[in-house]
Design an enzyme around this catalytic site. Structure first.
Site, PDB file in Angstrom:
ATOM      1  N   HIS A  67       6.367  16.587 111.915  1.00  0.00           N
ATOM      2  CA  HIS A  67       5.283  16.078 111.296  1.00  0.00           C
ATOM      3  C   HIS A  67       4.961  16.818 109.937  1.00  0.00           C
ATOM      4  O   HIS A  67       4.835  16.118 108.894  1.00  0.00           O
ATOM      5  CB  HIS A  67       3.918  15.874 111.979  1.00  0.00           C
ATOM      6  CG  HIS A  67       2.840  15.374 111.254  1.00  0.00           C
ATOM      7  ND1 HIS A  67       2.294  14.044 111.591  1.00  0.00           N
ATOM      8  CD2 HIS A  67       1.977  15.899 110.493  1.00  0.00           C
ATOM      9  CE1 HIS A  67       1.458  13.814 110.727  1.00  0.00           C
ATOM     10  NE2 HIS A  67       1.174  15.056 110.056  1.00  0.00           N
ATOM     11  N   GLU A  68       4.972  18.244 109.857  1.00  0.00           N
ATOM     12  CA  GLU A  68       4.417  18.993 108.723  1.00  0.00           C
ATOM     13  C   GLU A  68       5.594  18.832 107.883  1.00  0.00           C
ATOM     14  O   GLU A  68       5.726  19.021 106.737  1.00  0.00           O
ATOM     15  CB  GLU A  68       4.235  20.356 109.054  1.00  0.00           C
ATOM     16  CG  GLU A  68       2.951  20.572 110.185  1.00  0.00           C
ATOM     17  CD  GLU A  68       1.700  19.629 109.496  1.00  0.00           C
ATOM     18  OE1 GLU A  68       1.389  19.582 108.238  1.00  0.00           O
ATOM     19  OE2 GLU A  68       1.044  19.058 110.328  1.00  0.00           O
ATOM     20  N   HIS A  71       5.518  15.989 105.644  1.00  0.00           N
ATOM     21  CA  HIS A  71       4.614  16.473 104.336  1.00  0.00           C
ATOM     22  C   HIS A  71       5.359  17.127 103.441  1.00  0.00           C
ATOM     23  O   HIS A  71       5.426  16.779 102.042  1.00  0.00           O
ATOM     24  CB  HIS A  71       3.395  17.156 104.856  1.00  0.00           C
ATOM     25  CG  HIS A  71       2.310  16.288 105.612  1.00  0.00           C
ATOM     26  ND1 HIS A  71       1.780  15.184 105.096  1.00  0.00           N
ATOM     27  CD2 HIS A  71       2.057  16.611 106.816  1.00  0.00           C
ATOM     28  CE1 HIS A  71       0.950  14.627 106.002  1.00  0.00           C
ATOM     29  NE2 HIS A  71       0.911  15.518 107.061  1.00  0.00           N
TER      30      HIS A  71
END
Length: 157
Positions: A67-68, A71
């Site tokens: 998820h990170e 980003h």
């Protein structure tokens, strides 16, 4: 697992899932409370909440890292890296990353009852429910620009 091992895991996941290298730092941050991790825009580093590894295991940790990294890679490419952006949602689905992390088992439950404030417009009698107090000298009705007054305060589930 320590910060060096985390760095290696993040670099490996970045290459295998995204086909791109991770060239910044990944560290555990014990001060994170309500989130599994965060991507820092100013220095491109990633911080991970170690509690998720300890309480939910490596599978959850890998999901948070992916998820990170979504980003991270989208921000560096100049694409939409925020949760609401289609590029972000599409990349999450492509790499199999969760949009939100699982709630920690030992996290304190929010109160089931919360205070709700009820405001009413003097002009059109439209009512607004708010959880936070508003300054009625500054805010006006969104419909008719009339003056707001606090009518009631009650507890709501």
């Amino acid at each position: 697992m320590d910060d060096r091992e985390l760095q290696k895991v993040v670099e490996k996941i970045s290459i295998t899932s995204f086909g791109k290298p991770f060239r910044h730092k990944a560290v555990f941050n014990s001060r994170l409370r309500t989130t599994g991790g965060r991507y820092l825009l100013r220095n491109h580093n990633i911080e991970i909440n170690k509690k998720y590894l300890e309480q939910l295991g490596e599978r959850e940790l890998v999901g948070i890292i992916k998820h990170e990294l979504c980003h991270y890679h989208l921000h560096l490419e100049g694409k939409g890296y925020q949760h609401r952006d289609l590029d972000f949602k599409w990349l999450l689905k492509k790499v199999g990353a969760p949009r939100f992390c699982t709630k920690l088992p030992d996290a304190p439950n929010k109160r089931s009852f919360q205070k709700v404030l009820l405001y009413e417009c003097i002009k059109c009698h439209l009512r607004y429910k708010r959880r936070r107090k508003i300054d009625t000298r500054r805010y006006v009705c969104g419909k008719c620009k009339g003056t707001m007054v606090k009518v009631e305060e009650f507890m709501m589930e």
